[in-house]
Scaffold this active site. Sequence first.
Site, PDB file in Angstrom:
ATOM      1  CB  SER A 137       8.697  42.366  32.362  1.00 44.91           C
ATOM      2  OG  SER A 137       9.646  41.156  32.498  1.00 44.91           O
ATOM      3  N   GLY A 155       3.204  39.326  33.806  1.00 49.74           N
ATOM      4  CA  GLY A 155       3.389  38.320  32.854  1.00 49.74           C
ATOM      5  C   GLY A 155       5.133  38.525  32.354  1.00 49.74           C
ATOM      6  CB  ALA A 177      12.213  35.074  25.914  1.00 48.54           C
ATOM      7  CB  THR A 178      11.701  39.802  23.972  1.00 48.20           C
ATOM      8  OG1 THR A 178      10.453  39.399  23.771  1.00 48.20           O
ATOM      9  CG2 THR A 178      12.464  38.679  23.438  1.00 48.20           C
ATOM     10  CE  LYS A 181       5.551  42.159  24.926  1.00 44.53           C
ATOM     11  NZ  LYS A 181       4.935  41.187  23.980  1.00 44.53           N
ATOM     12  CG  ASP A 185       3.613  32.324  21.530  1.00 49.89           C
ATOM     13  OD1 ASP A 185       3.397  31.120  21.885  1.00 49.89           O
ATOM     14  OD2 ASP A 185       4.068  33.024  22.269  1.00 49.89           O
TER      15      ASP A 185
END
Length: 719
Positions: free
Chosen positions: A23, A17, A20-21, A39, A135
């Site tokens: 991967s 995935g 914005a900040t 991450k 979120d």
Amino acid sequence: MTASTANYLWSVQDVLGQGATASVYRARHKRTGELVAVKVFNLASYSRSYQVQMREFDMLRKLNHKNIVKLYSVEELPSKQKALVMEYCSGGSLLSLLEEPENAFGLPETEFLIVLQCVVHGMNHLRENQVVHRDIKPGNIMRQVGDDGRSVYKLTDFGAARELEDDEKFFSIYGTEEYLHPDMYERGVLHKPQEKVYGVSVDLWSIGVTFYHAAAGSLPFMPYGGPRRNKPIMHKITTKKPAGAIAGVQRTEGGAIEWSYQLPHSCQLSQGLKVQLVPVLAGILEPDQDRCWEFDQFFTATTDMLKREPVHLFFLQQAAAFCIYMHHYNTVSIFFEEVASETGVAVPQQHLLYLGHELPLEGGMKVVNLPPTSPSQPLLLLGRGPDAGPPGLAFREPETPVIPSRFDVVADYSFSKAVVGVVHQYLRIVRTLHTQRELLLQGYYNYMMKMRRECEQATISITMITMRLQACMGLEHRLRALGQSTLESPGSAENGNKLKLIREHLPMYAAGIHKFQKRLEHLLIEQAKLAEGLANDKSCQKMEVLLEKIVVIHQQYRKDRQIGKLGYNDEQIHKFEKIHLSSHIKRVKALFREDCLQRYKDVLATTRMWASVLEEMQSQMEDFSCFSRGLLADMEMCEEQQNKGLDAALLSLQPRTAGQEPGDSPRDKENIVFRMHDLKQEMEALVMELQCNNNVIESLGAVNSAVDLKPSQAQPSTL
């Protein structure tokens, strides 16, 4: 190309995935090979304050729950970029599951309930730790698949999370457009100036959109052109939503908004679960933060829902399946009331069968004592009276999207994906119709066998009444032969008339029962022939083959979309496949309408006729049952009168002190006494014979019933 930290390595192509900040990659431990998710934060993330950068680390260290992705460690790349090493979830995200074409109309009920349970439990842990996620969306709910194949869903991505108590507010904007609370959407997406602050209820709005998406396969609020292309209408739909509405769709450009207060008919959830879920969605999809449910109310309602167990029911006369969610501690009386509410059949008119056996239930019993049920092995409801109603078709044929007329690899891919979802829906309906056909045939077989057992019991009753009648008539004749003067009583003439009427009516009832038995045998033969014919139905297999062919074309179109610009030959192949795709769609529709649906309608018509015959038979059998009880009462009265007459006759034989009357000589009395003793012995012998015959008949009836209650043995080739 690979990347690594001190303990883990991964391929930069193995992306799980992107945001914005950061991967997320699938990585392996250098020593053990254990799979993890890593991450990696990009340079843009470092433009945030240090406190914000560390927030996700701190949150994950604080949280520890099976429905929240675990944090293993925080490591650094050689570039000094931070990397979170987390639990790897093999099933992808809930979003990836919903994007699979077979889930285009929502998740199956069992899977949806797992999502509901996991999200509720995970959110409860967040609230216990005063954490607001900010979120919540299907992309941030990961799916772990256990060794038993069962899913476990886990909340992830706590980059926007922060500590917040129930009465606290915040001002900053985080989240994803489609799942964002309307107040946050107005400032964060439409960039309108406002001074509103936000509380923990913003998570509830996101949960409501997520649950609707999981249940229906689509977003609840959809402007024409989509939420990303028509943002002002998206905001209008969410803010102007009427109270109680859970969805709003604008189908034409500039057109009116269609509000919905129920989940779509096409979703895979049962009506029983929808009844539980819709009020929750209505309570949390409330744009006014002051009127929205609080988390305590949300947890109370969802916990109550999750504690209920499904009881599957098939209403035979309506050919309708129901799933009724009950608490295990509820009484059967409450269950009966729920059945009445769902089916419209009043409690006194409900008759339940299970696996061919009658299911006698007492109102005080607990629901937990009901036998286990499933969609293919439900309780069978036989409804009586006008509420039973005629059967109907409890589905709607799926709508097929319009095939793109021009060559366009992107549009053709989207079209083929939609078609795969629609054909999956066709296949589900076909399988449901097949299951209901089997339930209809099995149910009416059980109904016929029930009536046959009742006819056998009626035959036994007639036999017993006949034998008792013969005994009474014989005793009446013998008593009269002893001398009319000994039998004179006010009811003697009436008893004689009753016995005469019984003797006249019994043959008519016996003939009626025999007629029922012949009719039942004819119906059973019809049922067996119909079941044998349907056993050769291959429409389901044909639909599966067509689906496979359509999936192959869809997979090719996916490759074409990735390539983008096709060469001449590849473009021609692409166009030919579109022709094949159109042909397959036509065959799917024809197979459904002309084969599967027509067969189902034929079964409905036949079983409707069976229902009419069996209803009439049931009514007449109930009349006979009342009649036979009346006959037995009359017989008992006659026997009581005869016993009084016999007592009077015996009393008259006592010695007299005055002058003897005719017939009172010692020789006459001796003859009468001998005759009375003979009569008594004959009566005792007759009673013993009646009892013996009754035992034999009942034992034969029990054996027949035991055989009849095993339909799988009685007709293994048909059902």
